[in-house]
Design an enzyme around this catalytic site. Structure first.
Site, PDB file in Angstrom:
ATOM      1  N   GLY A   1      -3.490   6.152   6.912  1.00 24.18           N
ATOM      2  CA  GLY A   1      -4.874   5.858   7.212  1.00 24.18           C
ATOM      3  C   GLY A   1      -5.570   5.283   5.993  1.00 24.18           C
ATOM      4  O   GLY A   1      -5.070   5.336   4.866  1.00 24.18           O
ATOM      5  N   CYS A   2      -6.761   4.715   6.215  1.00 23.97           N
ATOM      6  CA  CYS A   2      -7.478   4.089   5.110  1.00 23.97           C
ATOM      7  C   CYS A   2      -7.931   5.115   4.078  1.00 23.97           C
ATOM      8  O   CYS A   2      -7.757   4.914   2.871  1.00 23.97           O
ATOM      9  CB  CYS A   2      -8.654   3.284   5.635  1.00 23.97           C
ATOM     10  SG  CYS A   2      -9.720   4.174   6.794  1.00 23.97           S
TER      11      CYS A   2
END
Length: 349
Positions: free
Chosen positions: A152-153
């Site tokens: 994920g970011c």
């Protein structure tokens, strides 16, 4: 070498669109299929006018794609929708490389996945072979992987800043506080009240306090470097801008470690890396320094509280935090120059 024939699942979302933007100018890639079941039959330029000048296949239902013609697929579907589709696609073409940008294959422990995502994993046999796609830390495994689970970011920004210093025992892994802020594109393109202009504009809002699904992902990777389970304090915030992400990590130093030791460890870990920049003492990372690019900036600062340090990391959540890292992983998987298609400089102002 022949061009890599790719498909993009979920091409009507923000991450899918950025994947297309980057892949369209990649010297070794041919975009063969784009899927978006709700927009099937439309040209991509009708959904994303800024991509209208590209010669691309029309959007299609994923079930209608001939997966046997492809070398790789990028999946930008929402979490909970990817596992069964991935199983079906790999069943049709076992040699295909699947590069997943969703959360569906990131967590190795199936019980942890069920706890945080509210349902049993739908492809446990594939989870076993999934490789976590944090490129700078799993490069060798990515090179031979069939299924790559891109982080994920938020985890990308936090883990790039924290893993080297945790691995070197410079901070107490049991006392990590991560204050994270992301642009609104991180919430996806579907209609949600909290991302309406009047709701998100001119304000800053925390969300999922104490229960964000990226927390176990961060804990999984930090725990692997720390040699045992850890729990982190992670709070995300929505900030009124389209792109960008900033993580401020508050850390307790171990033994006689100093902030300079943390900076030195980070600089040594990323000395040969194109996309991770450890800035000098006193230089403050800012999201505008990486916007639109695959670059990351990391800075280390001394806290006023004795024995503590502050680490700040920034990236573009749609590029290094998603589509850019996915292409970086594809480059590794196919033995290409890792920077191919990714050397765009940041947009400023």
């Amino acid at each position: 070498m022949d061009r890599i024939r790719i498909a993009v699942l979920g091409a009507s979302g923000y991450t899918g669109a950025d994947l297309v933007r980057l892949a369209a100018r990649h010297p070794n890639v041919e975009i063969v299929a784009l899927t978006a079941n709700t927009h099937a039959g439309k040209p991509l330029g009708e959904v994303f006018p800024h991509l209208g000048m590209l010669r691309l296949p029309d959007l299609a239902r994923w079930e209608d794609v001939d997966w046997t013609r492809l070398d790789a697929a990028f999946c930008g579907l929402p979490h909970g929708t990817t596992q069964e589709i991935t199983a079906a696609v790999l069943g049709e073409n076992p040699a295909l490389r699947m590069i997943d940008m969703s959360a569906d294959f990131r967590l190795r422990n199936l019980d942890v996945y069920a706890e945080w995502y509210g349902h049993e994993h739908k492809a446990p046999g594939l989870q076993v072979e999934a490789v976590y796609g944090l490129t700078e830390h799993y490069r060798e495994a990515i090179g031979s992987a069939r299924l790559i689970a891109c982080p994920g970011c938020y985890p990308t920004a936090a883990l790039l800043a924290l893993l080297p210093i945790v691995q070197n025992g410079l901070v107490e892994a049991s006392d990590i506080i991560i204050d994270a802020k992301s642009g609104v594109s991180g919430a996806g393109r579907s209609l949600k009240q909290n991302t309406l202009f009047c709701e998100a504009g001119e304000g800053l809002s925390p969300y999922s306090i104490g229960k964000h699904r990226h927390a176990p992902e961060i804990e999984q990777e930090i725990g692997a470097k720390a040699g045992g389970p850890v729990i982190v304090n992670f709070t995300p915030h929505l900030i009124p801008m389209s792109r960008g992400e900033l993580c401020t990590s508050y850390l307790r130093l171990s033994g006689d470690a100093s902030p300079d030791d943390l900076r030195d460890a980070l600089a040594a870990a990323y000395a040969g890396e194109e996309f991770v920049r450890v800035v000098g003492r006193g230089v403050i990372p800012q999201t505008q320094n990486v916007r639109g690019s695959n670059y990351v900036q990391i800075g280390v600062f001394e806290d006023r509280i004795p024995g503590r340090a502050i680490v700040v990391s920034v990236l573009d959540n749609l590029v290094k935090g998603s589509a850019g890292q996915a292409i970086q992983n594809m480059n590794v998987a196919f033995g290409l120059d890792e920077t191919a298609g990714l050397l765009q400089l940041p947009l400023f102002p």
